[in-house]
Structures are given as C-alpha cells and as structure tokens.
Design a protein around this motif. Structure first.
Motif, PDB file in Angstrom:
ATOM      1  N   PRO A  95      32.787  50.671  58.024  1.00  0.00           N
ATOM      2  CA  PRO A  95      34.106  50.888  58.216  1.00  0.00           C
ATOM      3  C   PRO A  95      34.853  51.737  57.281  1.00  0.00           C
ATOM      4  CG  PRO A  95      33.448  48.491  58.369  1.00  0.00           C
ATOM      5  CD  PRO A  95      32.131  49.175  58.026  1.00  0.00           C
ATOM      6  N   LEU A  96      34.125  52.009  56.175  1.00  0.00           N
ATOM      7  CA  LEU A  96      34.971  52.842  55.186  1.00  0.00           C
ATOM      8  C   LEU A  96      34.883  54.388  55.703  1.00  0.00           C
ATOM      9  CD1 LEU A  96      36.310  53.240  52.362  1.00  0.00           C
ATOM     10  CD2 LEU A  96      34.131  53.305  51.280  1.00  0.00           C
ATOM     11  N   PRO A  97      33.714  54.865  56.080  1.00  0.00           N
ATOM     12  CA  PRO A  97      33.638  56.328  56.595  1.00  0.00           C
ATOM     13  C   PRO A  97      34.419  56.555  57.697  1.00  0.00           C
ATOM     14  CG  PRO A  97      31.577  55.420  56.764  1.00  0.00           C
ATOM     15  CD  PRO A  97      32.328  54.554  55.751  1.00  0.00           C
ATOM     16  N   GLY A  98      34.500  55.279  58.709  1.00  0.00           N
ATOM     17  CA  GLY A  98      35.153  55.271  59.980  1.00  0.00           C
ATOM     18  C   GLY A  98      36.773  55.420  59.629  1.00  0.00           C
ATOM     19  N   GLY A  99      36.941  54.605  58.795  1.00  0.00           N
ATOM     20  CA  GLY A  99      38.580  54.676  58.403  1.00  0.00           C
ATOM     21  C   GLY A  99      38.870  56.061  57.772  1.00  0.00           C
ATOM     22  N   LEU A 100      38.072  56.478  57.010  1.00  0.00           N
ATOM     23  CA  LEU A 100      38.494  57.720  56.558  1.00  0.00           C
ATOM     24  C   LEU A 100      38.495  58.985  57.173  1.00  0.00           C
ATOM     25  CD1 LEU A 100      36.673  58.213  52.996  1.00  0.00           C
ATOM     26  CD2 LEU A 100      38.003  60.072  54.008  1.00  0.00           C
ATOM     27  N   ALA A 101      37.552  59.051  58.130  1.00  0.00           N
ATOM     28  CA  ALA A 101      37.579  59.902  59.280  1.00  0.00           C
ATOM     29  C   ALA A 101      39.119  59.827  60.307  1.00  0.00           C
ATOM     30  CB  ALA A 101      36.567  59.777  60.256  1.00  0.00           C
ATOM     31  N   ALA A 102      39.288  58.511  60.422  1.00  0.00           N
ATOM     32  CA  ALA A 102      40.547  58.218  61.220  1.00  0.00           C
ATOM     33  C   ALA A 102      41.677  58.806  60.335  1.00  0.00           C
ATOM     34  CB  ALA A 102      40.741  56.974  61.826  1.00  0.00           C
ATOM     35  N   GLY A 103      42.019  58.303  59.190  1.00  0.00           N
ATOM     36  CA  GLY A 103      42.857  58.720  57.925  1.00  0.00           C
ATOM     37  C   GLY A 103      43.015  60.355  57.852  1.00  0.00           C
ATOM     38  N   ALA A 104      41.852  61.073  57.912  1.00  0.00           N
ATOM     39  CA  ALA A 104      41.857  62.190  57.784  1.00  0.00           C
ATOM     40  C   ALA A 104      42.490  63.107  59.105  1.00  0.00           C
ATOM     41  CB  ALA A 104      40.854  62.901  57.326  1.00  0.00           C
ATOM     42  N   LEU A 105      41.965  62.588  60.358  1.00  0.00           N
ATOM     43  CA  LEU A 105      42.417  63.365  61.490  1.00  0.00           C
ATOM     44  C   LEU A 105      43.833  63.026  61.980  1.00  0.00           C
ATOM     45  CD1 LEU A 105      38.842  62.521  63.371  1.00  0.00           C
ATOM     46  CD2 LEU A 105      39.964  64.863  62.301  1.00  0.00           C
ATOM     47  N   ALA A 106      44.567  61.818  61.468  1.00  0.00           N
ATOM     48  CA  ALA A 106      45.759  61.604  61.610  1.00  0.00           C
ATOM     49  C   ALA A 106      46.586  62.257  60.606  1.00  0.00           C
ATOM     50  CB  ALA A 106      45.929  59.863  61.477  1.00  0.00           C
ATOM     51  N   ALA A 107      46.125  62.654  59.502  1.00  0.00           N
ATOM     52  CA  ALA A 107      46.963  63.490  58.427  1.00  0.00           C
ATOM     53  C   ALA A 107      47.657  64.739  59.190  1.00  0.00           C
ATOM     54  CB  ALA A 107      46.407  63.788  57.248  1.00  0.00           C
ATOM     55  N   PRO A 108      47.055  65.503  59.958  1.00  0.00           N
ATOM     56  CA  PRO A 108      47.767  67.077  60.346  1.00  0.00           C
ATOM     57  C   PRO A 108      49.106  66.567  61.046  1.00  0.00           C
ATOM     58  CG  PRO A 108      45.598  66.939  60.405  1.00  0.00           C
ATOM     59  CD  PRO A 108      45.402  65.692  60.130  1.00  0.00           C
ATOM     60  N   ALA A 109      48.850  65.637  62.012  1.00  0.00           N
ATOM     61  CA  ALA A 109      49.997  65.247  62.938  1.00  0.00           C
ATOM     62  C   ALA A 109      51.163  64.774  62.069  1.00  0.00           C
ATOM     63  CB  ALA A 109      49.891  64.097  63.899  1.00  0.00           C
ATOM     64  N   LEU A 110      51.099  63.951  60.850  1.00  0.00           N
ATOM     65  CA  LEU A 110      52.132  63.250  60.095  1.00  0.00           C
ATOM     66  C   LEU A 110      52.557  64.507  59.215  1.00  0.00           C
ATOM     67  CD1 LEU A 110      50.315  60.075  58.724  1.00  0.00           C
ATOM     68  CD2 LEU A 110      52.102  60.156  60.326  1.00  0.00           C
TER      69      LEU A 110
ATOM     70  N   VAL B   6      35.195  42.111  52.911  1.00  0.00           N
ATOM     71  CA  VAL B   6      34.701  43.607  52.995  1.00  0.00           C
ATOM     72  C   VAL B   6      35.213  44.486  53.938  1.00  0.00           C
ATOM     73  CG1 VAL B   6      32.484  44.953  52.755  1.00  0.00           C
ATOM     74  CG2 VAL B   6      32.567  42.607  51.606  1.00  0.00           C
ATOM     75  N   VAL B   7      35.291  43.812  55.077  1.00  0.00           N
ATOM     76  CA  VAL B   7      35.651  44.788  56.398  1.00  0.00           C
ATOM     77  C   VAL B   7      36.967  45.254  56.232  1.00  0.00           C
ATOM     78  CG1 VAL B   7      36.175  44.676  58.845  1.00  0.00           C
ATOM     79  CG2 VAL B   7      34.185  43.704  58.151  1.00  0.00           C
ATOM     80  N   VAL B   8      37.988  44.374  55.569  1.00  0.00           N
ATOM     81  CA  VAL B   8      39.383  44.579  55.615  1.00  0.00           C
ATOM     82  C   VAL B   8      39.598  45.571  54.365  1.00  0.00           C
ATOM     83  CG1 VAL B   8      41.759  43.712  54.503  1.00  0.00           C
ATOM     84  CG2 VAL B   8      40.260  42.475  56.226  1.00  0.00           C
ATOM     85  N   PHE B   9      38.666  45.547  53.285  1.00  0.00           N
ATOM     86  CA  PHE B   9      38.651  46.401  52.280  1.00  0.00           C
ATOM     87  C   PHE B   9      38.195  47.926  52.610  1.00  0.00           C
ATOM     88  CE2 PHE B   9      36.282  48.509  48.814  1.00  0.00           C
ATOM     89  CZ  PHE B   9      37.573  48.867  47.886  1.00  0.00           C
ATOM     90  N   THR B  10      37.194  47.971  53.144  1.00  0.00           N
ATOM     91  CA  THR B  10      36.651  49.343  53.651  1.00  0.00           C
ATOM     92  C   THR B  10      37.536  49.989  54.516  1.00  0.00           C
ATOM     93  OG1 THR B  10      35.315  48.365  55.014  1.00  0.00           O
ATOM     94  CG2 THR B  10      34.353  48.584  52.982  1.00  0.00           C
ATOM     95  N   GLY B  11      38.090  49.140  55.465  1.00  0.00           N
ATOM     96  CA  GLY B  11      38.625  49.807  56.663  1.00  0.00           C
ATOM     97  C   GLY B  11      40.133  50.253  56.082  1.00  0.00           C
ATOM     98  N   VAL B  12      40.741  49.532  55.322  1.00  0.00           N
ATOM     99  CA  VAL B  12      42.215  49.989  55.060  1.00  0.00           C
ATOM    100  C   VAL B  12      42.152  51.144  54.037  1.00  0.00           C
ATOM    101  CG1 VAL B  12      44.176  49.105  53.750  1.00  0.00           C
ATOM    102  CG2 VAL B  12      43.170  47.576  55.464  1.00  0.00           C
ATOM    103  N   ALA B  13      41.197  50.956  52.995  1.00  0.00           N
ATOM    104  CA  ALA B  13      40.878  51.902  51.851  1.00  0.00           C
ATOM    105  C   ALA B  13      40.612  53.283  52.538  1.00  0.00           C
ATOM    106  CB  ALA B  13      39.745  51.324  50.792  1.00  0.00           C
ATOM    107  N   GLY B  14      39.585  53.148  53.620  1.00  0.00           N
ATOM    108  CA  GLY B  14      39.184  54.268  54.094  1.00  0.00           C
ATOM    109  C   GLY B  14      40.168  55.188  54.865  1.00  0.00           C
TER     110      GLY B  14
END
Length: 515
Positions: free
Chosen positions: A320-335, A371-379
């Motif tokens: 969930p950490l790399p998954g969240g990280l990829a999602a956050g990075a890909l959402a950032a340009p639109a923001l 752990v799922v909550v921590f890794t997803g949100v932090a990612g």
C-alpha cells in the motif's frame, strides 16, 4: 503538447521523448529498488554474516550515504561529460559492484559493495532528471514526466522489500545483488538505442574544474554524522568517540559551506539555495525522506519480528505504501495546475503526519489493519510532496544546469533517507534496549541485541518473546512520535517558506523566472 518525435540537440536521429523517458525511469526504478531491497533480509543477514544491528544499519544505509554524499559532485560531472554517458556509466558501475556484493563474506565487504552501488547511483540519478527536463520542453509535458519519474523512483524504492523478500525465500540474500547484473545490462542496451544525447555544449561546462575540496568536506561530514548517529546506541550517546564524531561532522560541514562560498567552481552554488523554490523545496524533500525511509526500515522489522511475517509476506504487506505514493505523485500535477506548488506540498505533509499519528498508536495487540492505514495514507502524502517539491526545484534551475538541479534534488532526498535509517534506527535501538533491560530486571541476554521472534501459528509466545515484543512495540511508537514531530515542523516550514504562486503563472519552461 510535446510532439511525438523530437530531435534533441547533439543527435542526428529522431527519437521519442516518451520511450526515452520510459528507459530513464526503468534505470531509476532499479536504483530505487536497490535502496530498500535488503530491508527484509535483516534476519538472514544477521544469521549468515553474524552481523550486529549496527552493522546491518551500515549495510542498509551505505547505499544512500554514498549516493547522498557524492551526487552533487556527480551532477557537475554529468554537465561536463554528458548526460547519457553519465547514465550509462552509473548503470554499468551498479551492475559490476552488485556482483561483488553477492560474493561478500563479511559485513565490511558488504558495506563497501553497497557504497560502490551508491556511487553508481550518484552518476545515474542526476542524468535521468536532467534528460527528462531537456526532452520535455512544455510545462505540462514536463510536469507529467516528472510525476512519472517521481512515482517510478518511489515505487522502485518501496517495492524493494517485496522483491527482496521473494529472493531471500527462494534463494538467499545474495540474489538481491545478482538480480542487478542482467537488469542493468539490459537497461544500458536500451539506453544506447532510445535515449538521445542532449548535451548543451557551453564553454564553461568544458572548462569547469572539479570541486574536489567540496566533495571531500561534504562526504567526510556526512560520514562522521551518520557514524555517530548509528553507533550512539551501542557505545553510548556521551562516549568520547561519539562526541568526537559529532564535533568532526559539525566542523567539516561548516568548512564545506565556507569552501563553497569561496570556490570559483562550487559543487553546490549556495546562491541557488536562496531561491525559496529550491531551498525550501529541497528541505521538504530531505525531511520527508528522513521520516519515510526510516519508517520503512522499522516497519519491515516490525512485520517480521512482531506480526510474524516471512520476508516475502513482509514485502507484500508494504505494497500500500508504493501504491499510495504512485497515486499521490500522479495526482500532484493536476493539483499544481489548479492551486500552484505550495498546497500539494503542505497537504501531502499533513497526510504523512496523520499517518505517523496512526502508527504512534500501535500496541502489542495491533494487527495488520493499522499498517495498511499507515502505509496507504503516508504513501499518498509522500507522493504529492515528492512530485510538487521536485517540480519546484527543477522549475527554478536554468536549463544549462539541469543536471545540477537534479543533483540537488537527489542529494537532499538521499541524505534524508540515509539519516532517516540512522536516526530512527538509533532511536529504535536505544528505546528497545532500555525498555527490554528494564523489563528483564536490568540484564540483557549475551551477544547481539535480540529481536522479537515469531512463534508458530495458534501458539502463544513464551514469556521472553512476549516481553521482547512489548519492548519492541514501545520502541516503534517512540520512533513514530519522533517522525511525527519532524513532519509537523516541516509542514509549518513549507507553509511559510515555499512561495505562493498563482496556478496560471507557473513557469512554462524549466528555469523561467519566478512570478
């Protein structure tokens, strides 16, 4: 919109920026994976090489330490010898040294191999971002490419434990080194065909001398600092050698700043850092890496030692950490296109802080759900920070110094990662040692500091194992509170120091003046 095919300066053939970017991202993925691939191999390393926890920290940290200490100098080398040449040299060096790492027989040999791999990564990383910035001329295209670069590097780093876990179980920890040999060779072959030469030949690039003094001072200062942090729990925080190392680190890093101010060709042009887009952006990257990569090191120990996961299970549970990280990075340009750069950085840091608050509530009875909550949100939060802060740094650097801008971006991230493993690992070791000694009546078992072990399914742990788990979880929560405090301070600094830019006035090309 970037045309599907362009002819970068310095080449006589047509090339696809997207294909070239994909190859560069593959190289970055490999090196990101190398950064963390050994995290889940800690128990196997300790058993096979009879390594102490401090030696394991050095093995894990040597890569990021060498990369962070030399990447600024490598950025200058890249601007001089060529970006594609630097990329290829870094790949091949990593592959060659990885083979030596696989043949290591002592912890010291393995630390040396990891440092050699870090030197290869230092040549490669500035070249990737510099090439991407040159290949993509329009702001929107560049932001998308940087988002892909950020996501790829982060996903590589955070899937390292998954790959490492499968390799450790199927073969041994040595396979985590052997895998690099064919991967780097294949990527180098693709780069020769698909990645163009994009050098901008300027008179100053050819005549700029190497800042060997700055390299020696910065590398020595960071080495002394990380040695002191890692060795403090075992030697004692007031041990003369530890205090000497802290003093030496302060003296060398202060001398580095003075040297750079006076050097005619500084490795780190300090006036660049006065631009808040660069200075504040780089600081956010460093402190975000410090908290996240330190937490990743501790999380893999927690999953294996407390929740009883195998190496491959521990790697899978971090996904969930790399998954969240990829999602956050890909959402950032639109923001960024709607809000500017500062809001995604601040929002991302708030999410990372919230994740550490969740981790700080861990108890011996906590399960994988926390752990799922921590890794997803932090990612998600870290991905937003990494993308927006990287765009802030690269958007403020002149195109002819793109490799240097990339080196600043990479150096801050890798020094942060190295310090994160050192600092949080030392906080964990100190707290765990003290708590375990207290619970055992003032005495610890002889030999290396024991870690809590797993018991068979449906079997209650023995008294010693249960005590060790309680002490270890207490140490995990202490490190989480430490990371939470650092993240909150970073959030405030980002809010006050990062420039507030109107979305429609973001620079349209790398190096455009600030609005």
């Amino acid at each position: 919109m970037t045309p599907p095919h362009a002819r970068p300066r310095g080449t006589g053939r047509r090339t696809s920026p997207r294909l070239a970017t994909a190859v560069l991202c593959v190289g970055l993925f490999i090196l990101g994976m190398d950064l963390t691939i050994l995290n889940v191999a800690v128990p196997a390393l300790r058993s096979d090489l009879h390594a102490t926890l401090a030696e394991v920290q050095w093995i894990v940290d040597g890569y990021a330490l060498a990369l962070g200490a030399t990447v600024l100098a490598a950025g200058n080398v890249t601007d001089r010898v060529g970006r594609r040449r630097s990329f290829l040299a870094g790949l091949l060096l990593c592959g060659a040294v990885s083979a030596l790492g696989a043949l290591s027989r002592t912890p010291a040999q393995l630390v040396a191999a990891r440092c050699g791999m870090g030197l290869g990564a230092a040549l490669l990383m500035p070249a990737t971002l510099a090439l991407i910035s040159t290949l993509h001329h329009e702001a929107a295209s560049r932001r998308r490419a940087i988002a892909a670069w950020t996501a790829t590097g982060a996903v590589g780093g955070l899937t390292g434990p998954l790959v490492g876990g499968h390799l450790v179980e199927a073969f041994s920890w040595r396979a985590a080194f052997w895998i690099n040999v064919p991967l780097t060779a294949l990527t180098a072959a693709l780069a020769l065909v698909l990645v163009p030469r994009t050098e901008q030949h300027t008179p100053e690039a050819g005549h700029r001398s190497m800042d060997t003094g700055g390299l020696a001072l910065s590398a020595g200062g960071f080495l002394a600092l990380i040695w002191a942090v890692i060795e403090s729990p075992s030697l004692g925080w007031t041990h003369p050698a530890v205090l000497t190392a802290y003093g030496l680190a302060a003296a060398l890093l202060s001398a580095f700043v003075r040297w750079e101010r006076r050097s005619p060709h500084p490795m780190l042009p300090l006036p660049l850092l006065r631009d808040a887009r660069i200075g504040a952006g780089a600081a956010c990257l460093a402190l975000m890496s410090l908290t996240l990569f330190g937490a990743l090191f501790i999380l893999t120990l927690y999953l294996q030692g407390v929740l009883g996961c195998t190496p491959s299970e521990a790697g899978a549970r971090i996904l969930p950490l790399p998954g969240g990280l990829a999602a956050g990075a890909l959402a950032a340009p639109a923001l960024m296109s709607r809000l500017g750069r500062r809001p995604p950085v601040v929002l991302g840091l708030v999410l990372v802080a919230a994740a550490f608050a969740v981790q700080a509530g861990t108890t011996p009875e906590s399960g994988y759900g926390r752990v799922v909550v921590f890794t997803g949100v932090a990612g998600i939060g870290a991905g937003m920070v990494a993308c927006a802060a990287t765009e802030s740094v690269m958007g403020a650097v002149p195109p002819r110094r793109a490799a240097l801008g990339s080196a600043i971006n990479d150096a801050t991230r890798q020094v942060g990662a190295a310090l994160g493993v050192a600092v949080q690992g030392s906080v964990l070791t100190s707290t765990y040692t003290h708590d375990l000694r207290t619970r055992l009546g003032g005495r610890l078992p002889p030999g290396p500091l024991p870690l809590p072990g797993a018991t068979a399914p449906h079997t209650a742990p023995g008294p010693l194992v249960a005590t060790a788990r309680e002490a270890f979880v207490s140490a995990v929560t202490t490190t989480a509170f430490t990371a939470l405090a650092i993240t909150l301070v970073t959030t405030l600094a980002a809010w006050f120091w990062l420039p507030s830019e109107a979305p429609d006035r973001l620079p349209e090309t790398t190096g455009a003046p600030a609005p």
